[in-house]
Design a protein around this motif. Structure first.
Motif, PDB file in Angstrom:
ATOM      1  N   HIS A 367       0.917  -1.087   0.027  1.00 11.24           N
ATOM      2  CA  HIS A 367      -0.066  -0.118   0.067  1.00 11.24           C
ATOM      3  C   HIS A 367       0.940   1.163   0.110  1.00 11.24           C
ATOM      4  N   THR A 368       0.678   2.128  -0.977  1.00 11.90           N
ATOM      5  CA  THR A 368       1.749   3.151  -1.123  1.00 11.90           C
ATOM      6  C   THR A 368       1.417   4.325   0.046  1.00 11.90           C
ATOM      7  N   THR A 369       1.420   4.140   1.197  1.00 12.80           N
ATOM      8  CA  THR A 369       1.671   4.853   2.187  1.00 12.80           C
ATOM      9  C   THR A 369       2.976   5.343   2.694  1.00 12.80           C
ATOM     10  N   PHE A 370       3.264   6.200   3.631  1.00 16.36           N
ATOM     11  CA  PHE A 370       4.706   6.859   3.841  1.00 16.36           C
ATOM     12  C   PHE A 370       5.204   7.356   2.711  1.00 16.36           C
ATOM     13  N   GLN A 371       4.926   8.036   1.704  1.00 16.38           N
ATOM     14  CA  GLN A 371       5.173   8.442   0.376  1.00 16.38           C
ATOM     15  C   GLN A 371       4.913   9.858   0.351  1.00 16.38           C
ATOM     16  N   TYR A 372       5.602  10.571  -0.656  1.00 14.51           N
ATOM     17  CA  TYR A 372       5.551  11.981  -0.952  1.00 14.51           C
ATOM     18  C   TYR A 372       5.309  12.330  -2.534  1.00 14.51           C
ATOM     19  N   ALA A 373       4.872  13.421  -2.646  1.00 18.23           N
ATOM     20  CA  ALA A 373       4.863  13.963  -3.960  1.00 18.23           C
ATOM     21  C   ALA A 373       3.471  13.490  -4.704  1.00 18.23           C
ATOM     22  N   GLY A 374       2.509  13.036  -3.724  1.00 16.99           N
ATOM     23  CA  GLY A 374       1.068  13.013  -3.929  1.00 16.99           C
ATOM     24  C   GLY A 374       1.033  11.827  -5.015  1.00 16.99           C
TER      25      GLY A 374
END
Length: 643
Positions: A367-374
């Protein structure tokens, strides 16, 4: 077609005998008309699809290329949503729901009316297998995520799935692509609404409303966000816990177990993440879903995930038993389990820690949590992991690709203490090479394949000591591009007049992706940088080693264009290095526009402890500022990107 028959009583036939001939004539006409209408309907039913594929409509559907934009000229009259979805009339429409996924509607067919796609028990039942339905939802802005989600499940042999469409444009597009879809009646915008916005929170409420509506149907629901990917069939794992009412993923970054068992609930400190969770239909879960929905509808400031966590934590404990890992929660009756973050991965446990690799486990999901740049950052993460299905044209850029082998001294990667200072030295050293590669890609009109990026400390959105205590993060580690670069800005359509030509990029794993076609992978030129004046350093192809070009360091713009114009048909230019590869643009105006563009590409590192603000800006041109040091802004006036 709806045929409404009048309900006449027997007394109406006791009229005078003189009227009977007229009545019989009318009756015969109605019967004949009904038979002719029935003949027409059944002829239409089987006319276009052959005996084995009956269809309901006979006019021409949109072409395949138009399928994803079918709804642009439709006003989008939506169906009214009710607390209890009205019953679905299967009838002749059953084939819509039971046909194989990816089987597109028959040529010459029309899309059924929108009300056909309303949620109902009968609709869900048509896709259920072993009493389980796997569900996601979204709006048109996330169509590629939805298709990726469906594709991974069908690749795993999981077909008991449904997609909830939050707008008519997505509903129609998915229908024409053979994806089982229903109308959530949300009247959502078709654009990317952005994390944390009021519309984003509305989307969260729609999920809760959906769970509340579906649980009374009696089926198990595996509810998923669209920004996650299934890597392994999860249903056998979930079946290992038949007594669980809810199994939820978490934001846990410190592992509490080292095998594939449920997390040790007493040690879980991270929030329960509702991007992946499995519900069984029980009196307790139905009660929880209703209370959760009522809570959110009463206060639009409550985030759906926070509301879930608050309710579930009303009571936590005791354990259901000594073996399963389940715990009583909520009202003391709900049996809750936490899916292990090592294999039901967050964006941190998968892309940063790679816990599953270290523990030799097989991941079920990311799951693409803990990420940045929307949204662009999420998509790029999945591309880096080679778990995102793009359209074919993504893998064969018309101008070809440019890649290079990064050069990193061992001392920068492994020497000394892992600190903020050593981290910035390492990252900026790589950034300078990327800056040169971006310039050459712009010059040659090629798509840059970004190199793998190494980091010595982690990034969060709050102060921390460099690596989260207790995590399995290795130092150094291969960090996602969005840790250092504003991926959303790199992919944004910026004004060419102000920022110069667009520079397209691909993820570092791109050329290893099996989806890249053979004609790209086999069209390759190795460009070996050499010192001008040394033997065989004349910018000519090496006849002794076909596919190799020796090219002088510090070549200027004119040399690049002259030499590489002969290799326009070569798909991939692979440079041996980017150090001292390019002497710079000869046109100052172009140089200024390029600088204006790439200065905006860099992001921040966050965050230094006991400092406010504690973030530090990366600087694409750090090497032009003598004495540059990685320090947070000293004053509010200094708190801005380096441009």
């Amino acid at each position: 077609m709806n045929i409404i028959m009048g309900n006449g009583d027997e007394s109406s036939s006791s009229t005078s005998n003189a009227k009977k001939p007229l009545f019989l004539t009318i009756y015969a006409t109605v019967v004949i008309g009904f038979l002719l209408s029935s003949f027409y309907v059944f002829s239409a039913l089987y006319s276009s699809g052959g005996a084995n594929t009956p269809t309901l409509f006979t006019s021409t559907p949109p072409s395949a290329s138009a399928a994803t934009t079918i709804a642009t000229s439709i006003s989008g009259t939506n169906t009214t949503r009710t607390a209890a979805p009205r019953s679905f009339n299967g009838g002749g429409h059953t084939n819509i729901w039971t046909k194989p996924i990816w089987e597109v509607p028959a040529p010459g067919s029309k899309m059924p009316p929108h009300h056909t796609f309303q949620l109902s028990k009968e609709l869900v039942e048509s896709r259920v297998k072993d009493n389980v339905i796997v569900v996601t939802f979204g709006n048109y802005a996330f169509e590629d995520f939805v298709l990726n989600w469906v594709r991974h499940l069908t690749d795993l042999g999981v077909t008991n799935l449904l997609v909830g469409a939050m707008d008519i444009k997505l509903l129609e597009s998915l229908y024409w692509q053979g994806v089982p879809v229903f109308d959530m009646g949300s009247n959502m915008s078709t654009i990317d609404v952005g994390w944390g916005t009021p519309t984003f929170h509305k989307m969260g409420r729609e999920k809760v409303i959906l769970i509340d509506a579906m649980l009374p149907f009696g089926y198990e629901i595996l509810m998923c966000d669209t920004d996650m990917v299934w890597l392994k069939n999860p249903l056998p794992y979930l079946a290992r816990y038949p007594n669980a009412d809810i199994l939820t993923s978490t934001d846990q970054v410190v592992p509490t177990v080292v095998d594939d068992s449920l997390e040790a609930w007493r040690d879980v400190s991270g929030a329960y993440n509702i991007g992946i969770f499995h519900w069984r239909s029980t009196a307790t879960t139905i009660k929880l879903a209703r209370e959760w929905k009522d809570m959110l509808l009463a206060d639009d400031k409550i985030w759906d995930q926070n509301g879930f966590n608050e309710l579930v934590h009303k009571q936590l404990g005791p354990p259901v038993d000594e073996e399963s890992g389940l715990v009583f929660a909520y009202d003391g009756k709900l049996k809750l389990g936490m899916l292990p973050a090592s294999i039901f991965c967050s964006g941190h446990t998968y892309f940063v820690q790679a816990i599953y690799q270290q523990l030799r486990l097989e991941p079920y999901a990311v799951h693409t949590t803990f990420q940045y740049a929307g949204t662009e950052g999420k998509r790029h993460r999945l591309r880096e992991g080679m778990v995102f299905y793009d359209k074919p044209e993504y893998y064969d850029s018309p101008g070809g690709f440019l890649s290079f082998k990064p050069s990193i001294p061992k001392s920068l990667l492994l020497g000394g203490e892992h600190s903020i200072e050593s981290h910035f030295v390492l990252v900026h050293y790589q950034m300078k090479q990327i800056r040169t590669a971006l310039a050459i890609a712009s010059l040659l009109n090629r798509t840059l394949v970004m190199p793998p990026l190494w980091c010595r400390v982690d990034r969060m959105w709050f102060p921390h000591p460099g690596i989260m205590p207790g995590t399995m993060t290795r130092q150094p580690f291969l960090c996602p591009l969005d840790h250092v670069f504003e991926v959303n800005i790199m992919l944004k359509d910026l004004s060419e007049e102000v920022f110069g030509p667009e520079i397209d990029i691909r993820e570092y794993s791109f050329l290893d992706n099996p989806l890249v076609p053979k004609q790209v992978k086999e069209s390759w030129l190795d460009v070996q940088l050499c010192q001008e004046g040394s033997a065989n350093c004349h910018a000519v192809t090496n006849t002794s080693r076909p596919g190799t070009l020796r090219f002088p360091k510090n070549s200027n713009e004119e040399t690049f264009i002259r030499v590489f114009s002969s290799f326009k048909d070569v798909k991939v230019l692979q440079f041996s290095s980017m150090q001292d590869a390019f002497s710079g643009f000869s046109d100052k105006a172009r140089e200024d526009k390029f600088r204006n563009r790439v200065k905006r590409y860099t992001s921040i590192w966050c965050c230094v402890e006991n400092k406010q603000p504690g973030h530090i800006y990366y600087d694409m041109y750090w090497d032009e500022k003598p004495g540059w040091k990685p320090l947070p802004p000293a004053t509010p006036a200094d708190d801005h990107p380096p441009f």
